[in-house]
Design a protein around this motif. Structure first.
Motif, PDB file in Angstrom:
ATOM      1  N   VAL A  46      -4.566  -5.019   4.861  1.00 16.25           N
ATOM      2  CA  VAL A  46      -4.354  -5.194   3.433  1.00 16.25           C
ATOM      3  C   VAL A  46      -3.070  -5.308   3.169  1.00 16.25           C
ATOM      4  O   VAL A  46      -2.114  -4.911   3.584  1.00 16.25           O
ATOM      5  N   THR A  47      -2.753  -6.411   2.106  1.00 16.28           N
ATOM      6  CA  THR A  47      -1.670  -6.928   1.498  1.00 16.28           C
ATOM      7  C   THR A  47      -1.026  -5.922   0.633  1.00 16.28           C
ATOM      8  O   THR A  47      -1.640  -5.467  -0.374  1.00 16.28           O
ATOM      9  N   PRO A  48       0.169  -5.612   0.971  1.00 14.40           N
ATOM     10  CA  PRO A  48       0.900  -4.659  -0.173  1.00 14.40           C
ATOM     11  C   PRO A  48       1.219  -5.241  -1.341  1.00 14.40           C
ATOM     12  O   PRO A  48       1.515  -6.433  -1.580  1.00 14.40           O
ATOM     13  N   THR A  49       1.234  -4.545  -2.304  1.00 13.96           N
ATOM     14  CA  THR A  49       1.432  -5.112  -3.981  1.00 13.96           C
ATOM     15  C   THR A  49       3.200  -5.152  -3.729  1.00 13.96           C
ATOM     16  O   THR A  49       3.698  -4.751  -3.002  1.00 13.96           O
ATOM     17  N   ARG A  50       3.593  -5.835  -5.098  1.00 10.96           N
ATOM     18  CA  ARG A  50       4.893  -6.140  -5.027  1.00 10.96           C
ATOM     19  C   ARG A  50       5.582  -4.834  -4.975  1.00 10.96           C
ATOM     20  O   ARG A  50       6.902  -4.847  -4.266  1.00 10.96           O
ATOM     21  N   LYS A  51       5.276  -3.900  -5.851  1.00 11.98           N
ATOM     22  CA  LYS A  51       6.006  -2.563  -5.939  1.00 11.98           C
ATOM     23  C   LYS A  51       6.200  -2.107  -4.469  1.00 11.98           C
ATOM     24  O   LYS A  51       7.037  -1.480  -4.248  1.00 11.98           O
ATOM     25  N   GLU A  52       4.967  -1.882  -3.686  1.00 16.02           N
ATOM     26  CA  GLU A  52       4.937  -1.355  -2.387  1.00 16.02           C
ATOM     27  C   GLU A  52       5.988  -2.144  -1.522  1.00 16.02           C
ATOM     28  O   GLU A  52       6.764  -1.461  -0.815  1.00 16.02           O
ATOM     29  N   LEU A  53       5.925  -3.381  -1.639  1.00 18.28           N
ATOM     30  CA  LEU A  53       6.832  -4.094  -0.941  1.00 18.28           C
ATOM     31  C   LEU A  53       8.473  -3.958  -1.134  1.00 18.28           C
ATOM     32  O   LEU A  53       9.140  -3.661  -0.116  1.00 18.28           O
ATOM     33  N   VAL A  54       8.724  -3.787  -2.260  1.00 13.74           N
ATOM     34  CA  VAL A  54      10.020  -3.586  -2.678  1.00 13.74           C
ATOM     35  C   VAL A  54      10.468  -2.124  -2.293  1.00 13.74           C
ATOM     36  O   VAL A  54      11.633  -2.149  -1.745  1.00 13.74           O
ATOM     37  N   ARG A  55       9.436  -0.854  -2.254  1.00 12.02           N
ATOM     38  CA  ARG A  55       9.819   0.190  -1.838  1.00 12.02           C
ATOM     39  C   ARG A  55      10.148   0.335  -0.465  1.00 12.02           C
ATOM     40  O   ARG A  55      10.963   0.723   0.236  1.00 12.02           O
ATOM     41  N   TYR A  56       9.161  -0.500   0.469  1.00 12.51           N
ATOM     42  CA  TYR A  56       9.372  -0.309   1.825  1.00 12.51           C
ATOM     43  C   TYR A  56      10.620  -1.236   1.960  1.00 12.51           C
ATOM     44  O   TYR A  56      11.241  -0.747   3.124  1.00 12.51           O
ATOM     45  N   VAL A  59      13.425   1.361   1.569  1.00 14.89           N
ATOM     46  CA  VAL A  59      13.595   2.325   2.724  1.00 14.89           C
ATOM     47  C   VAL A  59      14.042   1.725   3.840  1.00 14.89           C
ATOM     48  O   VAL A  59      14.864   2.349   4.561  1.00 14.89           O
ATOM     49  N   VAL A  60      13.831   0.647   4.439  1.00 14.52           N
ATOM     50  CA  VAL A  60      14.230  -0.011   5.845  1.00 14.52           C
ATOM     51  C   VAL A  60      15.747  -0.266   5.614  1.00 14.52           C
ATOM     52  O   VAL A  60      16.534   0.060   6.471  1.00 14.52           O
ATOM     53  N   LEU A  61      16.344  -0.800   4.296  1.00 16.65           N
ATOM     54  CA  LEU A  61      17.697  -1.180   4.145  1.00 16.65           C
ATOM     55  C   LEU A  61      18.566   0.174   3.848  1.00 16.65           C
ATOM     56  O   LEU A  61      19.351   0.284   4.774  1.00 16.65           O
ATOM     57  N   VAL A  62      17.904   1.302   3.329  1.00 16.49           N
ATOM     58  CA  VAL A  62      18.627   2.612   3.411  1.00 16.49           C
ATOM     59  C   VAL A  62      18.815   2.926   4.943  1.00 16.49           C
ATOM     60  O   VAL A  62      19.628   3.532   5.291  1.00 16.49           O
ATOM     61  N   PHE A  63      17.579   3.130   5.463  1.00 11.92           N
ATOM     62  CA  PHE A  63      17.716   3.605   6.828  1.00 11.92           C
ATOM     63  C   PHE A  63      18.460   2.836   7.788  1.00 11.92           C
ATOM     64  O   PHE A  63      19.379   3.451   8.484  1.00 11.92           O
ATOM     65  N   VAL A  64      18.725   1.464   7.710  1.00 13.28           N
ATOM     66  CA  VAL A  64      19.693   0.547   8.327  1.00 13.28           C
ATOM     67  C   VAL A  64      21.057   1.049   8.145  1.00 13.28           C
ATOM     68  O   VAL A  64      21.894   1.061   8.965  1.00 13.28           O
ATOM     69  N   ALA A  65      21.349   1.101   6.715  1.00 11.93           N
ATOM     70  CA  ALA A  65      22.703   1.640   6.504  1.00 11.93           C
ATOM     71  C   ALA A  65      23.033   2.880   6.980  1.00 11.93           C
ATOM     72  O   ALA A  65      24.207   3.090   7.548  1.00 11.93           O
ATOM     73  N   ILE A  66      22.125   3.831   6.835  1.00 18.90           N
ATOM     74  CA  ILE A  66      22.455   5.305   7.282  1.00 18.90           C
ATOM     75  C   ILE A  66      22.776   5.109   8.950  1.00 18.90           C
ATOM     76  O   ILE A  66      23.808   5.755   9.542  1.00 18.90           O
TER      77      ILE A  66
END
Length: 94
Positions: A46-56, A59-66
């Motif tokens: 299932v391909t994620p929507t644009r909104k889901e892709l931006v959210r994911y 989340v990854v960028l914030v996790f990496v920064a932390i």
């Protein structure tokens, strides 16, 4: 049903896989089966929507920064501790 058929079916199902066939399929038949299974699995994706892709992505960028902050703090802390224990160059030795 003979006893051999019952035991073969029972043995195959108890391990969660079908009983072995008498003869193995040929090389090309196994490759064709593999390709069909790949196509079947790709149809389930299932391909994620644009909104889901931006959210994911956020989340990854914030996790990496932390994680960068945590690792940096640990690195500075361990470096300072090792320098203090082994008498390395510290701020007072300069």
């Amino acid at each position: 049903m003979s006893e051999a058929q019952v035991s073969e079916t029972t043995a195959g199902s108890s391990k969660g896989r079908p009983a072995k066939k008498a003869a193995k399929a040929g090389l090309f038949a196994r490759i064709a089966l593999f390709v069909r299974q790949i196509i079947g699995e790709l149809k389930k994706v299932v391909t994620p929507t644009r909104k889901e892709l931006v959210r994911y992505t956020l989340v990854v960028l914030v996790f990496v920064a932390i994680m960068m902050v945590i690792v940096s703090i640990l690195d500075i802390g361990f470096g300072t501790a090792v320098s203090w224990v082994f008498g390395g160059v510290g701020p007072s030795d300069r």
